[in-house]
Design a protein around this motif. Structure first.
Motif, PDB file in Angstrom:
ATOM      1  N   ASN A 325      44.549  32.930  43.132  1.00  0.00           N
ATOM      2  CA  ASN A 325      44.013  34.263  43.393  1.00  0.00           C
ATOM      3  C   ASN A 325      42.807  34.514  42.488  1.00  0.00           C
ATOM      4  N   LEU A 326      42.173  35.648  42.695  1.00  0.00           N
ATOM      5  CA  LEU A 326      40.947  35.971  41.969  1.00  0.00           C
ATOM      6  C   LEU A 326      41.204  36.170  40.482  1.00  0.00           C
ATOM      7  N   LEU A 327      42.319  36.781  40.139  1.00  0.00           N
ATOM      8  CA  LEU A 327      42.629  36.991  38.729  1.00  0.00           C
ATOM      9  C   LEU A 327      42.819  35.649  38.011  1.00  0.00           C
ATOM     10  N   GLU A 328      43.488  34.713  38.680  1.00  0.00           N
ATOM     11  CA  GLU A 328      43.679  33.380  38.099  1.00  0.00           C
ATOM     12  C   GLU A 328      42.342  32.657  37.945  1.00  0.00           C
ATOM     13  N   LEU A 329      41.444  32.867  38.889  1.00  0.00           N
ATOM     14  CA  LEU A 329      40.110  32.280  38.764  1.00  0.00           C
ATOM     15  C   LEU A 329      39.391  32.839  37.549  1.00  0.00           C
ATOM     16  N   LYS A 330      39.449  34.167  37.370  1.00  0.00           N
ATOM     17  CA  LYS A 330      38.800  34.803  36.223  1.00  0.00           C
ATOM     18  C   LYS A 330      39.373  34.260  34.907  1.00  0.00           C
ATOM     19  N   THR A 331      40.691  34.120  34.838  1.00  0.00           N
ATOM     20  CA  THR A 331      41.325  33.600  33.635  1.00  0.00           C
ATOM     21  C   THR A 331      40.875  32.167  33.353  1.00  0.00           C
ATOM     22  N   THR A 332      40.798  31.356  34.415  1.00  0.00           N
ATOM     23  CA  THR A 332      40.358  29.964  34.268  1.00  0.00           C
ATOM     24  C   THR A 332      38.928  29.884  33.752  1.00  0.00           C
ATOM     25  N   LEU A 333      38.055  30.693  34.316  1.00  0.00           N
ATOM     26  CA  LEU A 333      36.656  30.675  33.895  1.00  0.00           C
ATOM     27  C   LEU A 333      36.499  31.140  32.450  1.00  0.00           C
ATOM     28  N   ASP A 334      37.254  32.171  32.079  1.00  0.00           N
ATOM     29  CA  ASP A 334      37.193  32.656  30.702  1.00  0.00           C
ATOM     30  C   ASP A 334      37.633  31.563  29.721  1.00  0.00           C
ATOM     31  N   LYS A 335      38.688  30.835  30.070  1.00  0.00           N
ATOM     32  CA  LYS A 335      39.193  29.780  29.204  1.00  0.00           C
ATOM     33  C   LYS A 335      38.175  28.649  29.069  1.00  0.00           C
ATOM     34  N   LEU A 336      37.523  28.299  30.181  1.00  0.00           N
ATOM     35  CA  LEU A 336      36.517  27.238  30.135  1.00  0.00           C
ATOM     36  C   LEU A 336      35.314  27.656  29.285  1.00  0.00           C
ATOM     37  N   CYS A 337      34.894  28.912  29.427  1.00  0.00           N
ATOM     38  CA  CYS A 337      33.782  29.399  28.600  1.00  0.00           C
ATOM     39  C   CYS A 337      34.125  29.289  27.118  1.00  0.00           C
ATOM     40  N   GLU A 338      35.359  29.632  26.779  1.00  0.00           N
ATOM     41  CA  GLU A 338      35.779  29.543  25.379  1.00  0.00           C
ATOM     42  C   GLU A 338      35.841  28.092  24.919  1.00  0.00           C
ATOM     43  N   ASN A 339      36.390  27.202  25.759  1.00  0.00           N
ATOM     44  CA  ASN A 339      36.546  25.791  25.388  1.00  0.00           C
ATOM     45  C   ASN A 339      35.197  25.094  25.190  1.00  0.00           C
ATOM     46  N   TYR A 340      34.184  25.539  25.933  1.00  0.00           N
ATOM     47  CA  TYR A 340      32.879  24.886  25.848  1.00  0.00           C
ATOM     48  C   TYR A 340      31.873  25.697  25.024  1.00  0.00           C
ATOM     49  N   GLY A 341      32.389  26.520  24.130  1.00  0.00           N
ATOM     50  CA  GLY A 341      31.542  27.148  23.132  1.00  0.00           C
ATOM     51  C   GLY A 341      30.749  28.357  23.577  1.00  0.00           C
TER      52      GLY A 341
END
Length: 451
Positions: A325-341
């Motif tokens: 779902n869209l909320l899960e997509l947002k969470t995934t993107l936020d985590k990737l942004c954090e992981n890649y600085g």
């Protein structure tokens, strides 16, 4: 001869030159030319204009005259032949016998008006703009100044962003169909710029919905099929129609609205994807938003290493799949942004960034007490009936919405279950610490049972 003829027969048509025996061998006869244009992409419109049926396409008959001649002029530069066909059509009227009006119409159709470039030739961008004006399109924008275009495809009308890949392909196809030449990328870009400006500053403002819309006491339900059909629901009757007014927003646009800047769209391998340039040698791509695999919100999220270039030098370094779902997509993107600085790219108002995760836990627990079928029905109800807005809805809180959902679904829904369902549908609360949440949504009316 025309002056003498008009004096003797004042109520008759102007004399029209009949093709003689010296007509070039490569030219089409009048009937063959009519048949060729009628069988083309704009054949239905041409046939209707030929019969004199112009009012559903244009506000004035002069516009119809020009469009009719434009369609003919793309297949012949013989003004006498265009004149004969026009005089035999249902568009003919006394105004056509005016030499100045007739010549002006021919000049515009053949590309020899005063706005032409040197040597009497128009640019590809000008030709394309005149062509689609003759075909007839709709341009408009929404309250966020996002611009849209509507055009006819295979018997049905489609609505796209002005700069969407589908729009570019349709415009390029129209140009080739008319000229048998490929349009250059610069010309296409120039034409798209004009269309976007016209949609923004001249087109009407129209707010689009996701699946359900209401206009003038009529409800519309988007079937989201390949024929772009919608169900028109009126008191006592409903109909499936293939040409609904501009009503619905695409899934891609809703995702972009929810994610916000700096997310944008990018064409990758002939697909429009959601894209984030992290400005640090890594980019993120979200693929399959418009056509996901069954059971998924999108096909995958991919992180690209572009430190050696964004084209041939790029390589994928991480894939995330099975996003529901869209909320899960947002969470995934936020985590990737954090992981890649690039934690600074994460929106501080995102619902999953609530520091007190215990606050969300009761919602999860109570939400998962619903059966899988009930979760799906509640999600569909939200997608079908709740529409986003730019300002907070002070009148209808989550508690009000939960009662409306109960009425529509004929099933008990708790306030916390409604909250989590709204989160999964992509709606963020203004203040997650309030007992009853408020969202940026339009007022929702009471609906009957939703099966």
């Amino acid at each position: 001869m025309n002056k003498v003829y008009a004096k003797i027969f004042p109520n008759a048509k102007r004399l029209v030159k009949v093709p003689g025996p010296n007509t070039p061998s490569g030219s089409l006869s009048d009937q063959d030319l009519i048949a060729k244009v009628s069988s083309g992409r704009n054949g239905t419109k041409f046939s209707n204009l030929y019969q004199g049926d112009w009012e559903k396409y244009f506000q004035s008959q002069s516009e119809a005259d020009q469009s009719f001649c434009n369609l003919l002029a793309f297949h012949t530069n013989d003004t006498e032949q265009i004149d004969r066909i026009f005089c035999d059509s249902g568009l003919y009227r006394e105004k056509w016998d005016r030499d100045d009006y007739r010549s002006m119409t021919f000049d515009k159709a053949l590309g020899f008006d005063e706005s032409s470039t040197s040597a009497g030739r128009k640019s590809q961008a000008d030709i394309l703009l005149e062509l689609i004006e003759a075909i007839g399109i709709e341009l408009f924008h929404d309250s966020a100044s996002v611009t849209y275009i509507r055009f006819l495809v295979n018997g049905h009308v489609e609505t796209w962003l002005t700069k969407a890949k589908a729009t570019k392909l349709w415009l390029a196809g129209q140009f080739y169909e008319a000229t048998r030449k490929a349009i250059g990328p610069d010309a296409l870009k120039q034409a798209l710029g004009v269309l976007e400006a016209k949609a923004r500053f001249e087109g009407p403002k129209i707010e689009l919905s996701l699946r359900v819309a209401e206009r003038e006491n009529t409800f519309w339900y988007d079937l989201a099929n390949d024929d772009w059909q919608a169900v028109r629901i009126e008191p006592g009757a409903w109909h499936v129609v293939g040409e609904a007014p501009p009503l619905f927003i695409s899934k891609m646009n809703k995702a972009l609205e929810f994610l916000g800047k700096p997310y944008s769209t990018k064409e990758i391998d002939w697909e429009t994807c959601i894209y984030l340039d992290m400005k640090n040698g890594y980019d993120i791509e979200v693929s399959g938003i418009n056509h996901p695999e069954k059971g998924s919100y999108c096909n995958y999220v991919c992180v690209w290493d572009v430190r050696n270039g964004k084209n041939q030098g790029a390589k994928s370094v991480e894939y995330v799949r099975d996003i529901k779902n869209l909320l899960e997509l947002k969470t995934t993107l936020d985590k990737l942004c954090e992981n890649y600085g690039r934690k600074d790219l994460i929106k501080s108002e995102g619902v999953m960034l609530v520091k007190d995760q215990e606050l969300l836990e009761p919602f999860h627990n109570e939400y998962h007490q619903l059966s899988a079928e009930m979760k799906e029905r509640l999600g569909c109800w939200i997608n079908d009936y709740i529409q986003p807005a730019n300002t907070m809805n002070h009148q209808q809180s989550s508690y009000t919405l939960k009662h409306l959902a109960e009425n529509g679904l004929d099933h008990y829904i708790s306030n916390d279950q409604l909250k989590m369902a709204m989160l999964y549908a992509g709606y963020k609360p203004i203040n997650s610490k309030e007992l009853n949440w408020h969202f940026k949504i339009r007022n929702l009316k009471k609906h009957k049972s939703h099966s």
